[in-house]
Design a protein around this motif. Structure first.
Motif, PDB file in Angstrom:
ATOM      1  N   LEU A   1       0.840  -1.189   0.000  1.00 23.42           N
ATOM      2  CA  LEU A   1       0.000   0.000   0.000  1.00 23.42           C
ATOM      3  C   LEU A   1       0.884   1.250   0.000  1.00 23.42           C
ATOM      4  O   LEU A   1       1.949   1.224   0.581  1.00 23.42           O
ATOM      5  CB  LEU A   1      -0.908  -0.011   1.237  1.00 23.42           C
ATOM      6  CG  LEU A   1      -1.854  -1.230   1.271  1.00 23.42           C
ATOM      7  CD1 LEU A   1      -2.496  -1.375   2.636  1.00 23.42           C
ATOM      8  CD2 LEU A   1      -2.916  -1.113   0.176  1.00 23.42           C
ATOM      9  N   PRO A   2       0.508   2.332  -0.664  1.00 19.02           N
ATOM     10  CA  PRO A   2      -0.817   2.583  -1.230  1.00 19.02           C
ATOM     11  C   PRO A   2      -1.031   2.044  -2.656  1.00 19.02           C
ATOM     12  O   PRO A   2      -2.164   2.111  -3.134  1.00 19.02           O
ATOM     13  CB  PRO A   2      -0.863   4.121  -1.267  1.00 19.02           C
ATOM     14  CG  PRO A   2       0.552   4.556  -1.427  1.00 19.02           C
ATOM     15  CD  PRO A   2       1.365   3.523  -0.710  1.00 19.02           C
ATOM     16  N   SER A   3      -0.010   1.487  -3.344  1.00 18.25           N
ATOM     17  CA  SER A   3      -0.211   1.126  -4.745  1.00 18.25           C
ATOM     18  C   SER A   3      -1.236   0.007  -4.940  1.00 18.25           C
ATOM     19  O   SER A   3      -1.898  -0.063  -5.956  1.00 18.25           O
ATOM     20  CB  SER A   3       1.129   0.708  -5.362  1.00 18.25           C
ATOM     21  OG  SER A   3       1.522  -0.562  -4.860  1.00 18.25           O
ATOM     22  N   GLY A   4      -1.349  -0.898  -3.926  1.00 19.12           N
ATOM     23  CA  GLY A   4      -2.285  -2.003  -4.043  1.00 19.12           C
ATOM     24  C   GLY A   4      -1.744  -3.182  -4.829  1.00 19.12           C
ATOM     25  O   GLY A   4      -2.438  -4.179  -5.051  1.00 19.12           O
ATOM     26  N   GLU A   5      -0.487  -3.090  -5.254  1.00 15.50           N
ATOM     27  CA  GLU A   5       0.105  -4.218  -5.992  1.00 15.50           C
ATOM     28  C   GLU A   5       0.276  -5.416  -5.065  1.00 15.50           C
ATOM     29  O   GLU A   5       0.500  -5.264  -3.873  1.00 15.50           O
ATOM     30  CB  GLU A   5       1.463  -3.808  -6.559  1.00 15.50           C
ATOM     31  CG  GLU A   5       1.325  -2.847  -7.720  1.00 15.50           C
ATOM     32  CD  GLU A   5       2.617  -2.776  -8.519  1.00 15.50           C
ATOM     33  OE1 GLU A   5       3.012  -3.819  -9.078  1.00 15.50           O
ATOM     34  OE2 GLU A   5       3.215  -1.688  -8.548  1.00 15.50           O
ATOM     35  N   THR A   6       0.197  -6.606  -5.659  1.00 14.14           N
ATOM     36  CA  THR A   6       0.313  -7.807  -4.829  1.00 14.14           C
ATOM     37  C   THR A   6       1.513  -8.633  -5.240  1.00 14.14           C
ATOM     38  O   THR A   6       1.997  -8.548  -6.372  1.00 14.14           O
ATOM     39  CB  THR A   6      -0.942  -8.692  -4.940  1.00 14.14           C
ATOM     40  OG1 THR A   6      -1.135  -8.992  -6.324  1.00 14.14           O
ATOM     41  CG2 THR A   6      -2.168  -7.987  -4.386  1.00 14.14           C
ATOM     42  N   SER A   7       1.985  -9.445  -4.292  1.00 12.80           N
ATOM     43  CA  SER A   7       3.120 -10.327  -4.550  1.00 12.80           C
ATOM     44  C   SER A   7       3.128 -11.398  -3.462  1.00 12.80           C
ATOM     45  O   SER A   7       2.188 -11.469  -2.656  1.00 12.80           O
ATOM     46  CB  SER A   7       4.423  -9.514  -4.526  1.00 12.80           C
ATOM     47  OG  SER A   7       5.503 -10.324  -4.941  1.00 12.80           O
ATOM     48  N   THR A   8       4.162 -12.218  -3.426  1.00 16.15           N
ATOM     49  CA  THR A   8       4.307 -13.160  -2.318  1.00 16.15           C
ATOM     50  C   THR A   8       5.689 -13.001  -1.700  1.00 16.15           C
ATOM     51  O   THR A   8       6.625 -12.530  -2.348  1.00 16.15           O
ATOM     52  CB  THR A   8       4.144 -14.635  -2.776  1.00 16.15           C
ATOM     53  OG1 THR A   8       5.038 -14.841  -3.868  1.00 16.15           O
ATOM     54  CG2 THR A   8       2.750 -14.959  -3.193  1.00 16.15           C
ATOM     55  N   ILE A   9       5.783 -13.406  -0.426  1.00 14.87           N
ATOM     56  CA  ILE A   9       7.067 -13.276   0.274  1.00 14.87           C
ATOM     57  C   ILE A   9       7.989 -14.409  -0.159  1.00 14.87           C
ATOM     58  O   ILE A   9       7.656 -15.588  -0.031  1.00 14.87           O
ATOM     59  CB  ILE A   9       6.861 -13.284   1.796  1.00 14.87           C
ATOM     60  CG1 ILE A   9       6.102 -12.023   2.193  1.00 14.87           C
ATOM     61  CG2 ILE A   9       8.208 -13.347   2.519  1.00 14.87           C
ATOM     62  CD1 ILE A   9       5.842 -11.898   3.662  1.00 14.87           C
TER      63      ILE A   9
ATOM     64  N   VAL B   1       8.272  -5.214  -7.589  1.00 11.08           N
ATOM     65  CA  VAL B   1       7.228  -4.240  -7.302  1.00 11.08           C
ATOM     66  C   VAL B   1       7.950  -2.959  -6.912  1.00 11.08           C
ATOM     67  O   VAL B   1       9.004  -3.007  -6.299  1.00 11.08           O
ATOM     68  CB  VAL B   1       6.350  -4.711  -6.123  1.00 11.08           C
ATOM     69  CG1 VAL B   1       5.150  -3.800  -5.937  1.00 11.08           C
ATOM     70  CG2 VAL B   1       5.894  -6.148  -6.333  1.00 11.08           C
ATOM     71  N   ASP B   2       7.388  -1.835  -7.301  1.00 10.60           N
ATOM     72  CA  ASP B   2       8.012  -0.563  -6.940  1.00 10.60           C
ATOM     73  C   ASP B   2       7.661  -0.235  -5.494  1.00 10.60           C
ATOM     74  O   ASP B   2       6.523   0.087  -5.182  1.00 10.60           O
ATOM     75  CB  ASP B   2       7.487   0.527  -7.884  1.00 10.60           C
ATOM     76  CG  ASP B   2       8.033   1.887  -7.507  1.00 10.60           C
ATOM     77  OD1 ASP B   2       9.072   1.944  -6.814  1.00 10.60           O
ATOM     78  OD2 ASP B   2       7.420   2.894  -7.914  1.00 10.60           O
ATOM     79  N   ILE B   3       8.663  -0.360  -4.604  1.00  3.10           N
ATOM     80  CA  ILE B   3       8.422  -0.132  -3.172  1.00  3.10           C
ATOM     81  C   ILE B   3       9.489   0.800  -2.630  1.00  3.10           C
ATOM     82  O   ILE B   3      10.670   0.632  -2.919  1.00  3.10           O
ATOM     83  CB  ILE B   3       8.490  -1.459  -2.382  1.00  3.10           C
ATOM     84  CG1 ILE B   3       7.413  -2.428  -2.868  1.00  3.10           C
ATOM     85  CG2 ILE B   3       8.312  -1.201  -0.878  1.00  3.10           C
ATOM     86  CD1 ILE B   3       7.470  -3.773  -2.193  1.00  3.10           C
ATOM     87  N   SER B   4       9.066   1.761  -1.834  1.00  5.00           N
ATOM     88  CA  SER B   4      10.060   2.620  -1.184  1.00  5.00           C
ATOM     89  C   SER B   4       9.614   2.948   0.228  1.00  5.00           C
ATOM     90  O   SER B   4       8.534   2.536   0.673  1.00  5.00           O
ATOM     91  CB  SER B   4      10.279   3.892  -2.002  1.00  5.00           C
ATOM     92  OG  SER B   4       9.038   4.516  -2.233  1.00  5.00           O
ATOM     93  N   ARG B   5      10.469   3.686   0.946  1.00  6.30           N
ATOM     94  CA  ARG B   5      10.145   4.078   2.312  1.00  6.30           C
ATOM     95  C   ARG B   5       8.784   4.757   2.352  1.00  6.30           C
ATOM     96  O   ARG B   5       8.475   5.602   1.517  1.00  6.30           O
ATOM     97  CB  ARG B   5      11.212   5.043   2.835  1.00  6.30           C
ATOM     98  CG  ARG B   5      10.901   5.571   4.221  1.00  6.30           C
ATOM     99  CD  ARG B   5      11.978   6.461   4.796  1.00  6.30           C
ATOM    100  NE  ARG B   5      11.488   7.131   5.992  1.00  6.30           N
ATOM    101  CZ  ARG B   5      11.511   6.594   7.217  1.00  6.30           C
ATOM    102  NH1 ARG B   5      12.068   5.408   7.397  1.00  6.30           N
ATOM    103  NH2 ARG B   5      11.018   7.230   8.255  1.00  6.30           N
TER     104      ARG B   5
END
Lengths: 300, 420
Positions: free
Chosen positions: B262-270, B297-301
């Motif tokens: 969140l907030p993008s709502g993209e999903t993935s698995t660990i 997935v585009d993830i940042s702080r």
């Protein structure tokens, strides 16, 4: 799954270090080669490996440090491949024509503040991580994990920011900096137990060894390197001692001890009736508010 | 060994400092040189008795004025448990300081003077403890020596307090009669109150069940992971390494779990969970770990990784309880920075729904601005959607702070209630 208290303290400290990495542009980790800052480096390895540290290690060298701690400092920086910046109080004294304290119990410890503030300015550090613990001293017990300092490095206990949950606010104006204390909630014994659990190597002066000392005002002071010059009424002795803290030679006393392993040291600390700073730090005993006053002046 | 963080609430006159001093002294947590220091200081005062309260006044101006200015933290341990005492001043700026101190605590000791019973202060401290979601309250009825160790006095206060507690959201309330000055029922059992069969204060602190620290949840809390920092070594051998560093603030994560960012709502698995390069199959709160996801997935702080099976609320319109902590007033229309977890967004105060009278618990309507120490229900409008849980369900993702953009000071403690 339930976390042991050491796991909880470790996790909290790692979280704090990562907040520094996430919130600041030019942080530094103050590293002296003492057990608390050695613990910080170990925690930083856990927080950032396999990446590089997002900060250099910085040592403010009073010129009166124990050689064992300096060797340890250089070896550690080498071994982990992180950058070490050393700045010397000696240089500050020369450049700024500072007056060195003289007399019987003279110490350069207070002059460190000048070198520290110059170093912060030189590298534009906006956060300095340090190994202070709240159990050390009554003024420390009042300090936040993120401690905002003005451009003079000064701490104002009446203007501290509220610190809620595990949310840390590191927003500052240019010129200000934040002193960050990831092991605020650790006690001396926690640090030792953690060092034992994690098998962290320490400088040899933390363990019992024979050393030449002089007895002054009831304390055992090292004569190492001629930092403290014996006076006529000082008694020179050779004793088996270890150091409970490793600070400037001129204000750090040794304790008589037979403790040569981590287990022995921990047993000794559990049995002692004297606090760490009470036993070893001459500079805290100058007045009732010695530490508080130094911090208001920009000291760590 | 486990760790209990507790706060002591009460004004100076209730004997709070003496109680902390007594707890440390009788549990042999004061070392000889510290004791000598307060003995010296006590002698320079009046009657020559050791003033245990001197242990807790750390600052020069506190000793000069005989008041406590700010929250202090003290540490002690017994063979059964480690303790962090959050020592919040009772006197000035009480609400702000108590909120600061209480936010991480699992237990609150509310001191009551046996001679005065439940007073306004008691009501205020209990309300704050309840708002902050502290699950355990100990009502320490102090100065029993001054009421002849009377069981009737004790029982009356218990009955009175139980009435008050009904209006609050507090899970467990215990009552202990004691005298901090004389050490009755603090660490050692009192010989003057044979009628009391419960535990001493220290026994209670050592045995109270803190497994369940998080509020009214029957089911385990949902997995929440605010991303603090992205670890990217970018070396030849670790070219593709991309780890998300953070602390699991609630619940747990397992390898293979489906997650939503969140907030993008993209999903993935660990894909992997690491602590210092050691791989784990599962990690739980409050562990600081590194997560790896199966897909790019585009993830940042500032992003929040959650388990996909239990998602938080996301909204730009939030209802919240607010404790105002600044001398500058909070007015409707003012803009601040809202920090929830590691995410920050600008926000404006849309509405003050009501102000809460901390003494009578009455809701006051028609308020336009809030002063230092005021508690209120407010509505915030945020620039970006905020992902959060209700504070009553999850302290970790329901607690937030307001920051003044010009002074950079933390000005408000926010407990999110829900979407407005």
């Amino acid at each position: 799954m339930k976390l042991d208290y050491l796991d909880q303290l470790e996790s909290e400290a790692i979280h704090i270090m990562r907040e520094v990495a996430g919130q600041f542009e030019r942080p530094a980790l103050l590293f002296s080669g003492g057990k608390d800052s050695i613990t910080l480096v170990h925690l930083a390895l856990k927080a950032f490996r396999p990446g590089k540290f997002p900060f250099p290690l910085v040592h403010i060298d009073t010129g009166h440090n124990f050689q064992e701690a300096l060797d340890y400092r250089d070896n550690l920086a080498d071994r982990i491949g992180e950058k070490l910046i050393v700045r010397y109080v000696e240089d500050t004294i020369r450049e700024k024509k500072l007056k060195e304290p003289t007399g019987r119990n003279a110490t350069r410890n207070g002059l460190q503040t000048f070198t520290l503030l110059d170093t912060i300015e030189e590298f534009e550090f906006d956060a300095c991580i340090g190994g202070a613990r709240r159990d050390e001293e009554k003024a420390r017990a009042k300090e936040r994990v993120f401690s905002v300092r003005d451009e003079f490095g000064s701490w104002d206990p009446k203007r501290q920011r509220p610190e809620l949950w595990n949310l840390y606010n590191g927003r500052i104006h240019k010129g200000e900096n934040v002193r960050v204390f990831p092991i605020s909630n650790w006690t001396e014994l926690d640090v030792w137990n953690y060092i034992r659990r994690e098998k962290i190597e320490l400088p040899s002066i933390y363990f019992a060894h024979e050393r030449e000392l002089l007895i002054r005002d009831g304390k055992l002071m090292a004569t190492a390197g001629g930092v403290i010059k014996p006076e006529a009424d000082d008694q020179l002795v050779t004793r088996r001692v270890r150091f409970r803290t490793v600070g400037d030679i001129s204000c750090t006393a040794a304790s008589e001890s037979q403790a040569s392993t981590l287990d022995d040291v921990i047993d000794e600390i559990q049995a002692t009736r004297i606090s760490e700073r009470g036993e070893t730090r001459m500079d805290d005993q100058l007045s009732e508010a010695a530490m508080e006053d130094r911090k208001k002046g920009g000291y760590f | 060994m486990d760790l209990l963080r507790f706060i002591t609430a009460g004004s100076v006159d209730d004997g709070k400092s003496t109680l902390i001093g007594r707890l440390l002294y009788d549990s042999k947590s004061i070392l000889a040189d510290q004791l000598e220091a307060i003995e010296r200081a006590s002698k320079s005062r009046d009657d020559g008795e050791i003033d245990l309260a001197l242990l807790t006044d750390g600052l020069r101006s506190e000793r000069e004025q005989g008041i406590t200015i700010d929250v202090a933290y003290r540490y002690f341990q017994t063979p059964k448990r480690k303790f962090i005492i959050v020592d919040a001043p009772g006197h000035i700026q009480y609400t702000r300081n108590m909120v600061t101190g209480a936010s991480n605590c699992q237990l609150a000791i509310v001191l009551v003077d046996a001679r005065h019973g439940v007073v306004e202060q008691t009501r205020r401290h209990s309300l704050i403890a309840s708002l902050l979601g502290i699950p355990h309250i100990v009502v320490a009825i102090n100065k029993m020596d001054l009421v002849g160790y009377s069981q009737d006095v004790f029982s009356d206060i218990c009955i009175h307090y139980a009435e008050l507690a009904k209006k609050l959201n507090v899970k467990h309330v215990s009552y202990i009669p004691l005298s901090a000055l004389n050490g009755d029922n603090v660490v050692d059992r009192s010989s003057s109150m044979g009628w009391y069969e419960g535990p001493t204060l220290l026994e209670h602190l050592e045995t109270v069940d803190i497994e369940d620290t998080d509020l009214d949840q029957q089911a385990p809390l949902p997995g929440r992971f605010p991303v603090q920092y992205v670890i990217r070594p970018q070396t030849a051998e670790l070219h593709d390494y991309r780890g998300y560093a953070g602390k699991i603030t609630s619940g747990s994560f397992r390898k293979g779990d489906s997650v939503t960012v969140l907030p993008s709502g993209e999903t993935s698995t660990i894909d992997a969970i690491e602590i210092a390069e050691t791989h784990l199959d599962e990690a739980v709160s409050p562990m600081s770990v590194v997560l790896h996801l199966a897909t790019d997935v585009d993830i940042s702080r500032g992003d929040l990784i959650v388990r996909s099976d239990s998602q938080p609320t996301s909204s730009q319109s939030l209802e919240a309880m607010l404790c105002w902590m600044d001398t500058k007033e909070c007015k409707v229309g003012n803009k601040y920075v809202l920090q929830v977890g590691t995410s920050r967004t600008r926000c404006s105060v849309r509405e003050i729904v009501y102000q809460l009278n901390v003494n009578t618990y009455e809701e006051i309507d028609g308020i336009e601005n809030l002063k230092l120490n005021d508690l209120a229900k407010i509505v915030l409008r945020t620039a970006q959607p905020v992902s959060f849980d209700s504070y009553q369900e999850n302290r970790a993702t329901g607690g937030a702070i307001l920051i003044d953009e010009t002074s950079n000071v933390t000005v408000g403690a926010v407990m999110l209630v829900g979407e407005a």
